[in-house]
Design a protein around this motif. Structure first.
Motif, PDB file in Angstrom:
ATOM      1  N   UNK A   1     -11.651  -4.802   5.513  1.00 26.87           N
ATOM      2  CA  UNK A   1     -10.843  -5.826   6.157  1.00 26.87           C
ATOM      3  C   UNK A   1      -9.418  -5.836   5.611  1.00 26.87           C
ATOM      4  N   UNK A   2      -9.268  -5.719   4.286  1.00 26.74           N
ATOM      5  CA  UNK A   2      -7.937  -5.711   3.679  1.00 26.74           C
ATOM      6  C   UNK A   2      -7.162  -4.474   4.117  1.00 26.74           C
ATOM      7  N   UNK A   3      -7.823  -3.305   4.115  1.00 33.02           N
ATOM      8  CA  UNK A   3      -7.139  -2.068   4.491  1.00 33.02           C
ATOM      9  C   UNK A   3      -6.644  -2.112   5.933  1.00 33.02           C
ATOM     10  N   UNK A   4      -7.324  -2.877   6.803  1.00 31.40           N
ATOM     11  CA  UNK A   4      -6.931  -2.930   8.207  1.00 31.40           C
ATOM     12  C   UNK A   4      -5.939  -4.046   8.496  1.00 31.40           C
ATOM     13  N   UNK A   5      -5.341  -4.609   7.443  1.00 31.20           N
ATOM     14  CA  UNK A   5      -4.292  -5.603   7.620  1.00 31.20           C
ATOM     15  C   UNK A   5      -3.099  -4.971   8.332  1.00 31.20           C
ATOM     16  N   UNK A   6      -2.557  -5.667   9.305  1.00 32.05           N
ATOM     17  CA  UNK A   6      -1.421  -5.144  10.060  1.00 32.05           C
ATOM     18  C   UNK A   6      -0.237  -4.902   9.117  1.00 32.05           C
ATOM     19  N   UNK A   7       0.470  -3.784   9.318  1.00 24.81           N
ATOM     20  CA  UNK A   7       1.666  -3.414   8.563  1.00 24.81           C
ATOM     21  C   UNK A   7       1.378  -3.095   7.097  1.00 24.81           C
TER      22      UNK A   7
ATOM     23  N   UNK B   1       5.168  -3.771  -4.859  1.00 22.68           N
ATOM     24  CA  UNK B   1       6.128  -4.649  -4.183  1.00 22.68           C
ATOM     25  C   UNK B   1       5.783  -4.785  -2.707  1.00 22.68           C
ATOM     26  N   UNK B   2       5.329  -3.700  -2.074  1.00 23.20           N
ATOM     27  CA  UNK B   2       4.939  -3.790  -0.664  1.00 23.20           C
ATOM     28  C   UNK B   2       3.709  -4.680  -0.489  1.00 23.20           C
ATOM     29  N   UNK B   3       2.753  -4.572  -1.405  1.00 26.20           N
ATOM     30  CA  UNK B   3       1.580  -5.453  -1.335  1.00 26.20           C
ATOM     31  C   UNK B   3       1.989  -6.919  -1.450  1.00 26.20           C
ATOM     32  N   UNK B   4       2.843  -7.214  -2.438  1.00 20.76           N
ATOM     33  CA  UNK B   4       3.214  -8.610  -2.716  1.00 20.76           C
ATOM     34  C   UNK B   4       4.117  -9.213  -1.653  1.00 20.76           C
ATOM     35  N   UNK B   5       4.789  -8.379  -0.854  1.00 15.94           N
ATOM     36  CA  UNK B   5       5.771  -8.876   0.110  1.00 15.94           C
ATOM     37  C   UNK B   5       5.074  -9.295   1.399  1.00 15.94           C
ATOM     38  N   UNK B   6       5.501 -10.429   1.955  1.00 15.67           N
ATOM     39  CA  UNK B   6       5.015 -10.837   3.267  1.00 15.67           C
ATOM     40  C   UNK B   6       6.079 -10.476   4.308  1.00 15.67           C
ATOM     41  N   UNK B   7       5.605  -9.943   5.441  1.00 19.96           N
ATOM     42  CA  UNK B   7       6.486  -9.553   6.539  1.00 19.96           C
ATOM     43  C   UNK B   7       6.293 -10.565   7.656  1.00 19.96           C
ATOM     44  N   UNK B   8       7.354 -11.297   7.980  1.00 23.25           N
ATOM     45  CA  UNK B   8       7.273 -12.378   8.957  1.00 23.25           C
ATOM     46  C   UNK B   8       7.470 -11.801  10.353  1.00 23.25           C
ATOM     47  N   UNK B   9       6.665 -12.239  11.298  1.00 25.55           N
ATOM     48  CA  UNK B   9       6.783 -11.784  12.682  1.00 25.55           C
ATOM     49  C   UNK B   9       5.489 -11.991  13.421  1.00 25.55           C
TER      50      UNK B   9
END
Length: 510
Positions: free
Chosen positions: A256-262, A323-331
Motif C-alpha cells: 500500500x505504501x509503495x503504491x502511494x501516488x507520486x 527528503x522525498x519521503x518526508x515531503x508532501x506534494x500538494x495537489x
C-alpha cells in the motif's frame, strides 16, 4: 429584580439541556450510521468493531489447524474500492486461505468459510477408456506446442526484417517502429507508460498474474518477515520479497505504501508489483521490486571501502530519498508526507552507479494533512532497536503528531552516516554497527535505553576525521542529526542541501 434573575437562570438552564440533547442526538446518529461487525481480536471490546467500510472474515491453515479471523476493514484500506484485493481469495486449487467481505451489521459472524480440499488420489487400475483421453490430450498439446514454437520463431524473424525500411527508397514514415509495449519493452518502460510516472508499480491486472511468470533463481536474504529471492521476469532480474501468510498485514501495508501516488523516485526502491501465489501447501505473498546486485549498504560496507567522492555521493542519495519521503506534494494527485521508522544500512540498497535507494517501507507512517492525523500500520513489528531515537526508546515521543516521526528518521540517518564515514579514507576502520563498543551484538531495549537515553552516549568520532575536510564536514552533519533534543536536529531537506555543498571550495573555507 428577583423575577428577572430567576428568568435568566431558567433561560441558561434551558440552553444547557438543549445543547446536551443535540450532542446526544449526534452521537446516536453516528452510532447508527457506523457498520458494526463481529471481531475476535483482543483489541475489540465486546467482540465488536465499527467501520465505514466492510466486515471481514477469513480462514487459514496454521500448523495444520484451521484458524478463523473476523474484523473490520476501513474504507481507506479498500484498494481498489470497486474490487478490493484484500477481500479476494486467490483463484487457485488446494487453497489454504479463504477470504470474504460483507456490508451489513454483524454479517461476518455467520460466515464459516471452508478451504478447498485436496483432490482425491486415484484408486484402482485405469481402464483403456480412461487412458485414451489422456493420450489424445497429450498429442493435441504436443501439436499445439510445436505450432507455437514455429509461430514464435517466424514472428521473431519478421520483426527483425521489419526493423529495416520495407523499401530502400521510402522515407522514415515507411519504417517499422517498435512500440514500447511490445516484447522489447523493459520493466521501466512499462511502468512509465502505464502510470505516466505519477504512481508506482505495474497496472493491477498485470500484478495479479505476475507471480506465475517469475522464475526464482537464488535466495539473497532472510528476515523476520520471510525471504528475499532474485528472480527473472521478461529477461530482467527482479527482487522478490516473499512473506508467509501469517505476515499478511505487513505485506499489505508495504504494498500500500509503495503504491502511494507520486512516491516513485530514483532514490526510493522501485516497486513493480504485489501478488500472491499458492505453492500447494500454503499461500505465499510476493512483493516484487527492482534488483540491485550490490546488495544492501550493510553488505557493501562490510566487503568494501569507499573514497571521499563515493561517500558524498552515497550520503547525498540517501538524504535525497529521505527528503522525498518526508515531503508532501500538494495537489489533486498529491503525495502525503511519509516517515520510514526503520531506516538503517540493511534497508538501504546500493545501485550499480554507487548511489543508494531506500527500501523496506513496511513500518512507514503517512501524514493526512486534511485531518492532521498519522496513519500508523496495524502491525506488532517495531523498528530496529540499535537505530531507535532516544524519544522512541524512552517512549516520550508524541505518536499523535507527524513531525516526531521525521525527527526519529533523521537520528537514524546520522548513524548510517557514521557507518559510511568509518569505511572512508586512506586508513579506513573495519566495519562496525553503531554502538558496537557499548552494547551486545543483539541489544535489548534496556541496553539501548541505558546507553542512548541515560548516559546520552553517541558513536565515537575517530581523530583522523579532523584532518580530512570531507570527513570533518560529514561528522558535523551527523552530530546535528543525533541531538538528544529532537527539535534541534536538522531536517532531511537541510541535510540534503548541506551534503550537496560538501567538498566545494566555498564550503571548506567556512
Amino acid at each position: 429584580m428577583l423575577l428577572r434573575k430567576n428568568a435568566m437562570m431558567d433561560t441558561i438552564q434551558w440552553r444547557k439541556w438543549f445543547l446536551l440533547f443535540i450532542i446526544t442526538l449526534c452521537r446516536t446518529l453516528d452510532s447508527i450510521n457506523a457498520l458494526k461487525c463481529y471481531c475476535n481480536s483482543e483489541t475489540c471490546p465486546n467482540n465488536t468493531c465499527e467501520t465505514d467500510g466492510y466486515c471481514y472474515a477469513s480462514t487459514s491453515l496454521e500448523n495444520g489447524v484451521q484458524k478463523f479471523t473476523f474484523h473490520c476493514i476501513d474504507r481507506v484500506l479498500l484498494i481498489p474500492p470497486e474490487h478490493p484485493f484484500r477481500c479476494s481469495t486467490p483463484k487457485t486449487r488446494n487453497e489454504s486461505v479463504a477470504i470474504e467481505c460483507c456490508k451489513s451489521d454483524m454479517c461476518n459472524k455467520g460466515l464459516r468459510l471452508e478451504l478447498q480440499p485436496l483432490p482425491p488420489e486415484p484408486t484402482g487400475t485405469a481402464t483403456a477408456w480412461q487412458v485414451i483421453p489422456w493420450v489424445m490430450g497429450l498429442m493435441v498439446l504436443g501439436v499445439c506446442a510445436a505450432i507455437s514454437f514455429w509461430w514464435a520463431k517466424r514472428t521473431r524473424n519478421v520483426m527483425k526484417r521489419g526493423s529495416r525500411p520495407l523499401f530502400q527508397g521510402e522515407d522514415s514514415l515507411c519504417e517499422t517502429r517498435h512500440h514500447p509495449l511490445m516484447g522489447t519493452a523493459t520493466i521501466r518502460d512499462m511502468i512509465e507508460l502505464t502510470t505516466s510516472g505519477s504512481g508506482s508499480g505495474l497496472p493491477l491486472l498485470v500484478q495479479r498474474s505476475i507471480a506465475r511468470q517469475i522464475q526464482l533463481a537464488d535466495i539473497i536474504g532472510k528476515g523476520r518477515f520471510g525471504e528475499v529471492w532474485r528472480g527473472r521476469w521478461r529477461g530482467e532480474n527482479v527482487a522478490v520479497k516473499i512473506f508467509s501468510s501469517r505476515e499478511e498485514c505487513s505485506w499489505f501495508r508495504e504494498a500500500e505504501i509503495y503504491q502511494t501516488v507520486m512516491l516513485r523516485h530514483e532514490n526510493i526502491l522501485g516497486f513493480i508489483a504485489a501478488d500472491n501465489k499458492d505453492n500447494g501447501t500454503w499461500t505465499q505473498l510476493w512483493l516484487i521490486t527492482d534488483y540491485h546486485e550490490n546488495g544492501s549498504l550493510f553488505d557493501f560496507l562490510t566487503a568494501r571501502t569507499i573514497d571521499s567522492a563515493t561517500l558524498v555521493k552515497m550520503a547525498l542519495s540517501v538524504a535525497t530519498g529521505l527528503a522525498h519521503l518526508h515531503m508532501d506534494i500538494v495537489g489533486t494527485k498529491g503525495k502525503p508526507a511519509i516517515a520510514h521508522r526503520d531506516l538503517k544500512s540493511k534497508n538501504i540498497l546500493v545501485k550499480s552507479n554507487l548511489t543508494c535507494v531506500i527500501g523496506d517501507l513496511g513500518l512507514a507512517v503517512r501524514h493526512h494533512v486534511a485531518s492532521d492525523s498519522v496513519d500508523v500500520p496495524s502491525t506488532n513489528r517495531v523498528g530496529t532497536k540499535r537505530y531507535m531515537a532516544p524519544e522512541v526508546l524512552d517512549e516520550s515521543m508524541d505518536t499523535r503528531q507527524f513531525d516526531p516521526y521525521k525527527r526519529s528518521d533523521v537520528y537514524s540517518f546520522g548513524l548510517v552516516l557514521w557507518e559510511m564515514a568509518r569505511r572512508c579514507g586512506g586508513l579506513p576502520d573495519e566495519y562496525q554497527p553503531p554502538y558496537y563498543d557499548c552494547v551486545p551484538p543483539d541489544p535489548s531495549l534496556d541496553d539501548m535505553r541505558r546507553v542512548v537515553c541515560t548516559e546520552q552516549r553517541r558513536p565515537v568520532v575517530p581523530n583522523r576525521w579532523h584532518s580530512d575536510p570531507i570527513l570533518l564536514a560529514i561528522s558535523k552533519v551527523m552530530k546535528e542529526c543525533w541531538y538528544q533534543n529532537p527539535a534541534a536536529r536538522l531536517t532531511a531537506l537541510r541535510i540534503k542541501k548541506t551534503i550537496a555543498n560538501v567538498g566545494t571550495p566555498d564550503y571548506i573555507k567556512l
